[in-house]
Enzyme design. Structure first.
Site, short mmCIF file in Angstrom:
data_model
loop_
_atom_site.label_atom_id
_atom_site.label_comp_id
_atom_site.label_asym_id
_atom_site.label_seq_id
_atom_site.Cartn_x
_atom_site.Cartn_y
_atom_site.Cartn_z
N ASP A 34 0.85 -1.20 0.00
CA ASP A 34 0.00 0.00 0.00
C ASP A 34 0.89 1.24 0.00
OD1 ASP A 34 -1.84 -1.89 0.39
OD2 ASP A 34 -2.61 -1.12 2.30
N ASP A 38 0.87 4.27 -2.59
CA ASP A 38 0.65 5.66 -2.19
C ASP A 38 1.75 6.57 -2.71
OD1 ASP A 38 -1.60 4.96 -0.90
OD2 ASP A 38 -0.73 4.98 1.11
N SER A 83 -35.94 -4.39 -16.03
CA SER A 83 -35.66 -5.23 -14.85
C SER A 83 -35.94 -6.67 -15.24
CB SER A 83 -36.49 -4.77 -13.66
OG SER A 83 -37.83 -5.02 -13.93
N GLU A 112 -25.87 -16.63 -13.00
CA GLU A 112 -25.07 -15.67 -12.23
C GLU A 112 -25.72 -15.41 -10.88
OE1 GLU A 112 -24.94 -12.11 -14.55
OE2 GLU A 112 -24.11 -13.14 -16.29
N LYS A 114 -27.41 -13.17 -8.23
CA LYS A 114 -28.11 -11.90 -8.34
C LYS A 114 -27.68 -11.03 -7.16
CE LYS A 114 -32.69 -9.99 -9.22
NZ LYS A 114 -32.71 -8.95 -8.20
N ASP A 116 -27.41 -8.18 -4.55
CA ASP A 116 -28.43 -7.33 -3.95
C ASP A 116 -27.83 -5.96 -3.63
OD1 ASP A 116 -30.86 -6.66 -3.04
OD2 ASP A 116 -30.77 -7.82 -1.18
N TYR A 223 -22.09 -7.02 -15.12
CA TYR A 223 -22.64 -8.28 -15.64
C TYR A 223 -23.32 -8.20 -17.00
CZ TYR A 223 -26.37 -6.04 -12.94
OH TYR A 223 -27.23 -5.14 -12.41
N LYS A 286 -29.63 -16.57 -17.77
CA LYS A 286 -29.63 -15.82 -19.04
C LYS A 286 -29.39 -16.78 -20.20
CE LYS A 286 -27.70 -11.74 -16.79
NZ LYS A 286 -26.56 -10.85 -16.58
N LYS A 310 -35.54 -16.11 -7.34
CA LYS A 310 -35.29 -15.48 -6.03
C LYS A 310 -35.22 -16.55 -4.94
CE LYS A 310 -36.37 -11.33 -5.47
NZ LYS A 310 -36.10 -9.95 -5.52
N CYS A 404 -37.93 11.87 27.81
CA CYS A 404 -37.10 10.66 27.83
C CYS A 404 -37.82 9.59 28.68
CB CYS A 404 -35.74 10.98 28.43
SG CYS A 404 -34.75 9.51 28.78
N CYS A 407 -35.61 9.16 32.07
CA CYS A 407 -35.45 10.17 33.12
C CYS A 407 -36.51 11.27 33.07
CB CYS A 407 -34.06 10.80 33.04
SG CYS A 407 -33.85 11.84 31.58
N CYS A 422 -32.17 12.52 24.36
CA CYS A 422 -32.39 12.97 25.72
C CYS A 422 -31.17 13.82 26.06
CB CYS A 422 -32.48 11.77 26.66
SG CYS A 422 -32.28 12.25 28.38
N CYS A 427 -28.83 11.32 32.68
CA CYS A 427 -29.89 10.33 32.45
C CYS A 427 -29.37 8.94 32.82
CB CYS A 427 -30.31 10.36 30.99
SG CYS A 427 -31.49 9.07 30.57
S1 IVH Z 1 -29.07 -8.65 -15.74
C1 IVH Z 1 -31.34 -6.90 -19.17
N1 IVH Z 1 -27.55 -9.78 -13.91
O1 IVH Z 1 -31.31 -7.20 -10.61
C2 IVH Z 1 -30.51 -7.49 -18.11
N2 IVH Z 1 -29.10 -8.13 -13.21
O2 IVH Z 1 -34.37 -7.26 -10.92
C3 IVH Z 1 -30.64 -6.79 -16.87
N3 IVH Z 1 -29.00 -7.64 -10.80
O3 IVH Z 1 -31.99 -4.33 -12.49
C4 IVH Z 1 -30.08 -7.26 -15.66
N4 IVH Z 1 -27.37 -9.07 -10.31
O4 IVH Z 1 -29.93 -4.28 -10.89
C5 IVH Z 1 -28.52 -8.88 -14.14
N5 IVH Z 1 -26.11 -10.84 -12.43
C6 IVH Z 1 -27.07 -9.95 -12.67
C7 IVH Z 1 -27.63 -9.17 -11.63
C8 IVH Z 1 -28.65 -8.26 -11.94
C9 IVH Z 1 -28.20 -8.15 -9.83
C10 IVH Z 1 -30.04 -6.61 -10.57
C11 IVH Z 1 -30.07 -5.50 -11.58
C12 IVH Z 1 -31.42 -5.58 -12.20
C13 IVH Z 1 -32.21 -6.29 -11.16
C14 IVH Z 1 -33.38 -7.00 -11.81
#
Ligand code: IVH
Length: 667
Positions: A34, A38, A83, A112, A114, A116, A223, A286, A310, A404, A407, A422, A427
């Site tokens: 590091d 730097d 989405s 992949e 997903k 969060d 992704y 996908k 999910k 509070c 107290c 408070c 307290c």
């Molecule tokens: S693909 C058209 N891949 O999940 C393709 N989305 O509910 C669009 N997300 O809006 C998305 N991991 O923000 C894709 N490996 C992944 C993901 C991913 C998280 C999110 C993304 C998207 C939301 C869909």
């Protein structure tokens, strides 16, 4: 230096920095320390300072910069950010596969995790990062380029020529470790914590001050290529191209040959979920062939070639039976939900945080509601929402208290702040935290004085401040529930013993804001007594190497407060050691130590005690003033830094010789 020459140097440095940046943030495999990194940055900064017109937006010095914004500009995405359709069962995934196969034959999939976090679109022109935006409504989002630049794993310039003019999609997230650490620090400061890692990521990106964003531990997985001049045959190849261009791509992405293999891998990912350092809420399936993706097309909302599976949520519903209020060390009032016990993701939950009163009001959560409870990121469970449909009409709102609950003092709600407090420094709730801190292992180390005993002592009106501990009699303690003769004597003995603790422990135990263990040790070697410290002005304190400005100010404020001076006088009268000077000078007095790596024969606290008992100081970070760096097994980056600074590096055995025999080097 001529400008021409400077430009060459600058270019070379930028290239070098980009390489090391990639090694560190993308490959997780740094090849320089590091410190060296730097130094490279500093050199570049110095050159750019001399030749400001050579600064370009892709310079690594430009990651954190600019003034806080007034607001974000709205920008139109190059390609709409759709989405994903959600599924919750494997059968639904099989149905998705059937639908796909109605339009195309010979399908393979890429699976992949997903992530969060918060979805973002990154735009590159001629290989340069020119704009980054939030998802927004899918058509338009906020321009958050200035914030995204602070994320070191987002390349400012792409690494190869395959991708030059592209728009890519990814998910910004906060790693769990960073999230927990961040929240811990927020709470310590009496400030609001984030509810979960997703909010932490999204909230950080909405910050208007990029300097603040830069302090948040954010990262990204990229992704998807949403626009590119170069065409790819498969999603897998596109992902590979993203990797080659310098983006951070999730290592768990995998190609499978059919939907059953896809389902197996979804199961696999769900199992791995708990062991990852980031939150995933599902898997994304996908279609691999881009041609097939195009044939399948999209609805107005989501692509037909991808779907999200999910995972079972770490959520459950239960009844909220009460809302109690907790008062913290700094006086902040926090509403807490009391729940009918319920199992959430394998853990029984009976309390959940409601964060603050703003949130309580916004979510309109009422006593008697059925509520949805969620455990996320291994943190305190939280109430997500009320199930409004289940209301009977007998549910009651909890109003912001005017006083509070502990107290009775009128609460204060500074304008613009979420927290309500408070203001009463006396307290009992604050008193409890203060005593707990004073008695803790790193402070006065008073055994047998746990939280419930402190509660009882306060409830019985036996203590009003720290000094009252020393006036307790055995009779007093015997009036407490559950205390017999022996336990009472043990507690009295521990309290008595604490009178002889070192000055540094006393300074730490007073709970002066910003004065941690290290600062307390520094002060104790510098000043012969607490009185001497109290007399020192903040200006003088600021001069002490290793003590920050904030700390100096806060010490000043502490000793300018009458109650605190009164407390110190009482402690002195009681006979608590407030002098450090009479302590025998040992060869270790004032010597500064740092530990890195694990020791064979001692725990860290034991090793630290050996140092401090003899007047030495244990530093939490590497700096040029250290006398010894003790290196155990698997040392961290501190070891490398220490080498760079040419500090005296010693082994565990050498350390033991020093502390046992006082066999120190001489300046
Ligand atoms: S693909 C058209 N891949 O999940 C393709 N989305 O509910 C669009 N997300 O809006 C998305 N991991 O923000 C894709 N490996 C992944 C993901 C991913 C998280 C999110 C993304 C998207 C939301 C869909």
């Amino acid at each position: 230096m001529k400008k021409q020459e400077a430009k060459k140097k600058i270019d070379r440095l930028r290239k070098e920095i980009a390489i090391h940046n990639h090694k560190y943030y993308i490959e997780n495999n740094p090849v320089i320390s590091d410190y060296e990194f730097d130094q490279l940055l500093k050199k570049l900064e110095a050159l750019e300072e001399h030749f400001p017109d050579l600064i370009t937006p892709d310079s690594p010095t430009q990651r954190v910069g600019g003034k806080p914004l007034e607001g974000f500009e709205t920008v139109k995405h190059k390609v709409a950010m759709l989405s994903l359709d959600n599924t919750y069962t494997y059968d639904e995934l099989r149905e998705f596969d059937e639908r796909v196969k109605k339009h195309v034959i010979d399908v393979s999939y890429v699976i992949e995790p997903k992530i969060d976090g918060a979805g973002v679109a990154l735009l590159y022109k001629n290989g340069m990062f020119v704009r980054g935006a939030t998802r927004g409504d899918g058509i338009r989002g906020d321009d958050i380029t200035i914030n995204l630049k602070t994320i070191r794993s987002i390349p400012l310039k792409l690494r190869d020529k395959t991708l030059q003019n592209v728009e890519v999609r990814g998910e910004v997230y906060m790693p769990l470790k960073g999230f927990k650490q961040y929240n811990k620090e927020q709470k310590k400061k009496g400030e609001t914590a984030f509810a979960n890692p997703r909010n932490a990521a999204a909230g950080s990106l909405r910050q208007l001050n990029p300097h603040i964003v830069a302090t948040r531990p954010l990262d990204i997985f990229v992704y998807f290529i949403s626009f590119s001049e170069k065409q790819f045959e498969t999603h897998q190849q596109a992902v590979e191209a993203l990797k080659n261009a310098g983006f951070r791509v999730n290592p768990l992405i995998k190609k499978v040959n059919n939907i059953e293999e896809a389902i197996d891998y979804c199961k696999d990912l769900e199992q791995q979920r708990e062991s990852l350092d980031y939150e995933i809420d599902g898997a994304v399936i996908k279609v691999n062939s881009i041609k097939q993706q195009e044939e399948l097309g999209s609805t107005t909302k989501h692509p037909r070639w991808a779907i999200a599976y999910k995972f079972a949520a770490k959520q459950a519903t239960t009844k909220l039976t009460d809302i109690t209020i907790q008062v913290g060390r700094t006086g902040v009032l926090t509403p807490v939900a009391i729940l009918e016990p319920i199992e959430v993701g394998g853990v029984t939950v009976s309390r959940a945080t409601l964060h603050n009163f703003d949130e309580l009001k916004r979510k309109d959560i009422r006593v008697g509601d059925r509520v949805l409870v969620e455990r996320s990121g291994d943190v305190i469970p939280q109430v997500v929402k009320s199930i409004v449909e289940k209301r009977t009409g007998s549910e009651k709102r909890k109003n912001i208290p005017k006083t509070c609950p502990i107290c009775g003092t009128a609460i204060v709600h500074p304008e613009g702040e979420v927290a309500i407090r408070c203001p009463n420094k006396q307290c009992p709730a604050r008193l409890k935290w203060r005593i707990k801190y004073y008695a803790s292992r790193d402070a006065m180390d008073i055994d047998h004085l746990g939280e419930s005993t402190i509660d009882k002592l306060i409830e019985q009106g036996l203590i009003d401040n720290i000094a009252d501990l020393y006036a307790l009699t055995k009779e007093d303690i015997l009036t407490l529930d559950g205390f017999k003769e022996k336990a009472a004597q043990n507690l009295l003995d521990s309290i008595e013993k604490s009178k002889q603790q070192d000055l540094s422990r006393l300074i730490f135990g007073l709970g002066i804001r910003h004065v941690g263990k290290y600062a307390a040790q520094l002060l104790a070697t510098r000043y012969a007594s607490i009185d001497e410290l109290a007399k020192t002005s903040p200006e003088e304190l600021k001069e002490i190497d290793g003590l920050g400005e904030k700390t100096a100010e806060s010490i000043g404020t502490f000793f300018a407060t009458e109650e605190n001076i009164h407390l110190i006088t009482r402690l002195k009268d009681i006979g608590i050691k407030t002098h450090g000077a009479e302590k025998e000078r040992t060869p270790l007095t004032g010597k500064k130590f740092l530990f890195t790596g694990s020791l064979r024969s001692l725990s860290r606290p034991e090793a630290s005690d050996l140092v401090t008992q003899q007047g030495g100081i244990v530093s939490p970070s590497v700096n040029k003033n250290l006398d010894y760096v003790v290196v155990g097994e698997k040392p961290g980056s501190k070891y490398e830094k220490a080498q760079k600074l040419n500090l005296a590096i010693i082994s565990e055995d050498e350390f033991l010789t020093i502390v046992k025999k006082g066999d120190v080097k001489h300046d």
